[in-house]
Design a protein around this motif. Structure first.
Motif, PDB file in Angstrom:
ATOM      1  N   ARG A   1       0.846  -1.177   0.000  1.00  0.00           N
ATOM      2  CA  ARG A   1       0.000   0.000   0.000  1.00  0.00           C
ATOM      3  C   ARG A   1       0.886   1.233   0.000  1.00  0.00           C
ATOM      4  NH1 ARG A   1      -2.055   0.792   4.285  1.00  0.00           N
ATOM      5  NH2 ARG A   1      -1.115  -0.886   5.495  1.00  0.00           N
TER       6      ARG A   1
ATOM      7  N   VAL B   1     -10.103   4.948   1.799  1.00  0.00           N
ATOM      8  CA  VAL B   1      -9.743   4.163   0.638  1.00  0.00           C
ATOM      9  C   VAL B   1      -8.369   3.487   0.802  1.00  0.00           C
ATOM     10  CG1 VAL B   1      -8.617   6.079  -0.522  1.00  0.00           C
ATOM     11  CG2 VAL B   1      -9.618   4.232  -1.877  1.00  0.00           C
ATOM     12  N   THR B   2      -8.275   2.296   0.238  1.00  0.00           N
ATOM     13  CA  THR B   2      -7.013   1.566   0.261  1.00  0.00           C
ATOM     14  C   THR B   2      -6.522   1.391  -1.165  1.00  0.00           C
ATOM     15  OG1 THR B   2      -7.694   0.337   2.226  1.00  0.00           O
ATOM     16  CG2 THR B   2      -5.904  -0.582   0.939  1.00  0.00           C
ATOM     17  N   VAL B   3      -5.251   1.638  -1.390  1.00  0.00           N
ATOM     18  CA  VAL B   3      -4.679   1.481  -2.725  1.00  0.00           C
ATOM     19  C   VAL B   3      -3.467   0.570  -2.644  1.00  0.00           C
ATOM     20  CG1 VAL B   3      -3.653   2.652  -4.703  1.00  0.00           C
ATOM     21  CG2 VAL B   3      -5.456   3.775  -3.409  1.00  0.00           C
ATOM     22  N   GLU B   4      -3.476  -0.405  -3.511  1.00  0.00           N
ATOM     23  CA  GLU B   4      -2.392  -1.369  -3.491  1.00  0.00           C
ATOM     24  C   GLU B   4      -1.629  -1.328  -4.805  1.00  0.00           C
ATOM     25  OE1 GLU B   4      -2.965  -5.275  -1.192  1.00  0.00           O
ATOM     26  OE2 GLU B   4      -2.933  -5.876  -3.293  1.00  0.00           O
ATOM     27  N   TYR B   5      -0.316  -1.317  -4.688  1.00  0.00           N
ATOM     28  CA  TYR B   5       0.543  -1.318  -5.871  1.00  0.00           C
ATOM     29  C   TYR B   5       1.243  -2.659  -5.985  1.00  0.00           C
ATOM     30  CZ  TYR B   5      -0.190   3.692  -5.984  1.00  0.00           C
ATOM     31  OH  TYR B   5      -0.761   4.924  -6.060  1.00  0.00           O
TER      32      TYR B   5
ATOM     33  N   ARG C   1      -2.097  -0.529 -10.269  1.00  0.00           N
ATOM     34  CA  ARG C   1      -2.658   0.155  -9.111  1.00  0.00           C
ATOM     35  C   ARG C   1      -4.077  -0.361  -8.912  1.00  0.00           C
ATOM     36  NH1 ARG C   1      -5.274   5.265  -9.084  1.00  0.00           N
ATOM     37  NH2 ARG C   1      -5.060   6.409  -7.133  1.00  0.00           N
ATOM     38  N   GLN C   2      -4.339  -0.865  -7.723  1.00  0.00           N
ATOM     39  CA  GLN C   2      -5.650  -1.417  -7.449  1.00  0.00           C
ATOM     40  C   GLN C   2      -6.287  -0.691  -6.264  1.00  0.00           C
ATOM     41  OE1 GLN C   2      -5.587  -5.603  -6.833  1.00  0.00           O
ATOM     42  NE2 GLN C   2      -7.819  -5.838  -6.960  1.00  0.00           N
ATOM     43  N   ILE C   3      -7.498  -0.209  -6.502  1.00  0.00           N
ATOM     44  CA  ILE C   3      -8.177   0.577  -5.479  1.00  0.00           C
ATOM     45  C   ILE C   3      -9.245  -0.256  -4.790  1.00  0.00           C
ATOM     46  CG2 ILE C   3      -9.464   2.682  -5.019  1.00  0.00           C
ATOM     47  CD1 ILE C   3      -8.409   3.807  -7.615  1.00  0.00           C
TER      48      ILE C   3
ATOM     49  N   PRO D   1     -12.414   0.119  -2.387  1.00  0.00           N
ATOM     50  CA  PRO D   1     -13.312   1.193  -1.927  1.00  0.00           C
ATOM     51  C   PRO D   1     -13.694   1.044  -0.469  1.00  0.00           C
ATOM     52  CG  PRO D   1     -14.517  -0.418  -3.214  1.00  0.00           C
ATOM     53  CD  PRO D   1     -13.089  -0.863  -3.218  1.00  0.00           C
TER      54      PRO D   1
END
Lengths: 130, 130
Positions: free
Chosen positions: A42, A81-85, A73-75, A77
């Motif tokens: 993240r 918000v969490t975003v994973e690379y 990049r994966q979001i 909801p």
DNA sequence: CTGGATCCGATTAGATACTG
DNA sequence: CAGTATCTAATCGGATCCAG
């Protein structure tokens, strides 16, 4: 179309590979890629892993790498918000080379420190001075 | 002294390896190293081989690499003077990694061009705009 | 949490002129 | 040939503030 093109030459300053090299030959880009090699991260996880990187530089670097198709990049909801690379398949083929480079630096740090010291001592000795 | 130290960690911003990485993760440095891989080069020979590099950047890059002990500089007292640059033994252990990186860029340029185009088209499509 | 936007000082790199 | 020195435009990167 035949499958033989590759007119790419990185020593030609008008070759598009030059721009890619310029983006890749970057301290932060290499560290980010190396970080993602093992597992997805993240945003703040990356920031903590790569000591000294600012939020701005991290964002900028991630965008560049995403644009070149090296990471995805994966979001999620969630709230917040969490975003994973994570590495793309293309990016995975690169990180082996990248980690080779960073490992080389760690492995040969002592030799380079010695070389630097010798170089600097030769300088103060008056060799290069006019 | 025992032969186990290596407390080096490139993800630590206070580790000296960070500085080395910053100098090595440089477009010109990588191109110079790649150029010297095959054979020694004189100054202007390097300048012609690496399209787009200025004399200033070439000098600067060569000095950095020399200080880190990656290349050596040999002066022949001809008229006019001749200076030859070549890889040091330490530098030779690095260039294999470096050329791997530059070759990777050339080999995967098409994939990255496609990724860039897709990324940019998604941008103008309105995805990231507010 | 994951950023975008902005201000601003510091560093960089190109162009140019000059030297042994 | 192989640089050094200088000026300047551009870029970079850190800090700060704000927002979904």
């Amino acid at each position: 179309m035949n499958n033989q093109q590759i007119p790419y030459n990185i020593y030609d300053d008008r070759c598009p590979t030059r721009d890619v090299l310029a983006r890749l030959a970057d301290k932060w880009a290499l560290l980010v890629l190396g970080c993602l090699e093992k597992e997805p991260h993240r945003f703040n996880h990356l920031r903590r892993s790569i000591r000294g990187i600012t939020q701005k530089m991290l964002t900028q670097t991630l965008r560049k790498l995403e644009r070149d198709g090296l990471i995805s990049r994966q979001i999620f909801p969630t709230v917040p918000v969490t975003v994973e690379y994570r590495l793309s398949p293309l990016g995975q083929t690169l990180t082996q080379t990248v980690s080779l480079l960073t490992l080389w630096v760690e492995d040969n740090m002592d030799a380079m420190s010695a070389a630097q010291q010798a170089y600097d001592e030769a300088s103060v000795a008056g060799l290069p001075v006019g």
